[in-house]
Enzyme design. Sequence first.
Site: not given
Ligand code: NAD
Length: 455
Positions: A357, A230, A264, A208-211, A155, A213
């Site tokens: 961040e 991650e 990130c 994605g974001s820590t929140e 996804k 995650g």
């Molecule tokens: P995000 O957390 O908003 O979304 C990431 C993914 O999660 C998207 O596909 C989104 O649709 C999905 N998602 C959102 N809510 C969800 C839920 N409740 N249940 C399941 N899936 C859900 O992050 P973003 O804004 O797309 O990306 C930016 C963030 O990603 C930043 O915090 C960045 O640091 C982090 N990031 C981390 C790494 C790493 O390897 N550590 C790499 C790239 C980005």
Amino acid sequence: MSSTLSVLEPATEEVLAEIPRAGVEQVDEAVAAATAALPAWRALDPGARARLLHALADNLAAHTEELAVTEARNAGKAIADARGEMQMVRDTFRYYAGAPERLLGDTIPVAGGQAFTVREPVGVVGLITPWNFPLAIAAWKLGPALAAGNTVVLKPAELTPLTALRFAELAVEAGLPEGVVNVVVGPGSTCGARLVEHPGVAKIAFTGSTEVGRSIAAGAAQTIKRVTLELGGKSANVVFADADLEAAATAAPLAVFGNAGQDCCARSRILVQAEAMDEFMGHLESAVRALRVGDPLDEDTQMGPLISAGQRETVASFLEDDVNVAFRGSAPEGPGFWFAPTVLCPAAPGDRAVREEIFGPIATVIPFRDEAEAIVLANDTIYGLSGSIWTRDGARALRVARALQTGVLSINSNSSVRVTTPFGGFKQSGYGRELGPHALDAYTELKTIYYATEE
Ligand code: NAD
């Protein structure tokens, strides 16, 4: 919610594509397809699976330019960066094509027989990915997952689904059976959440974001799903006075403004030893002003726009605080989610721009007195993903490298990610490691078999 998704081009704000938006029903169908494809895929002999992954790498190589242009337009990233990412995608499959025949186990001495271990696929794996490095981050998960014999439902982020959709076509063209790779484009709150709760999904690999995650870890707990996370970062770039200051300062802008700061691993806290501050800032200013910000498809561009209007608003909010703007680079006017690279100096450890961040092109510069203070400041964050140390003193470089609570570090360089080495975070930057040999652990179950040999 509309069942059609308009995918925008961040550099122009125009619609790049209209695609169907999936819901929970499509997620369930994709999980069913992945479940149906699993027995044959995991039973395939290791050499055959390796050959299919090589064929996939070949097909990706043949489509590098097409994929790079799509990614550059959809994510607003510089075409040179997009090409590098597509090469990494190809190399990731090449690397993990070596894995099916090298998933080794142990034999362990025991009484009365033979004990040995085997690595087995976990099953159907849900991959949830962000918009900043859309296909590259997906590939870090797809490579080891498929090599280990799992089938997947990917996804991607709704803002950047195009290369993932194309990838699924290229995988089938390369000979991967239907159902092994499934892509579902829909909102995280419905499609992502369904993957997390689905009883037929054995593992979630999330970037994605820590929140988000945090909510994924909580949701996965209901079915005891395996999870790798991650997450965010707020990495430190620690520059000691004895470093090659010109080299450190010239490299610093792209270490935080690359991908418009939406990285990130962005070294968004630049810690500089006080006595070197003036000289460092002089070099940094020249480098930031020289940064070429503009059309992602222009060969000379180093930084493109932000991903969306919302992201630009969030990033701009950090300049509303009482901050010291030392200098800014340039950005185009007119349509597009542009934001000029900005350096805040001096910044204090408690400032919001230092603690949160930003995920945009804002760097903070913080002075420190000595090695001990540098370590305290660098570790003063909930995150622990990446970082750099610049010094000519080798022993100090190693001391500081061991003292920093972060998953990936570079000495006299800002590199973070390589196909062959592990990548992942300490603390609230997540858990599990991607890439390198260790990633396979997260996509396999370890089984112990004992065979009694006593008569
Ligand atoms: P995000 O957390 O908003 O979304 C990431 C993914 O999660 C998207 O596909 C989104 O649709 C999905 N998602 C959102 N809510 C969800 C839920 N409740 N249940 C399941 N899936 C859900 O992050 P973003 O804004 O797309 O990306 C930016 C963030 O990603 C930043 O915090 C960045 O640091 C982090 N990031 C981390 C790494 C790493 O390897 N550590 C790499 C790239 C980005």
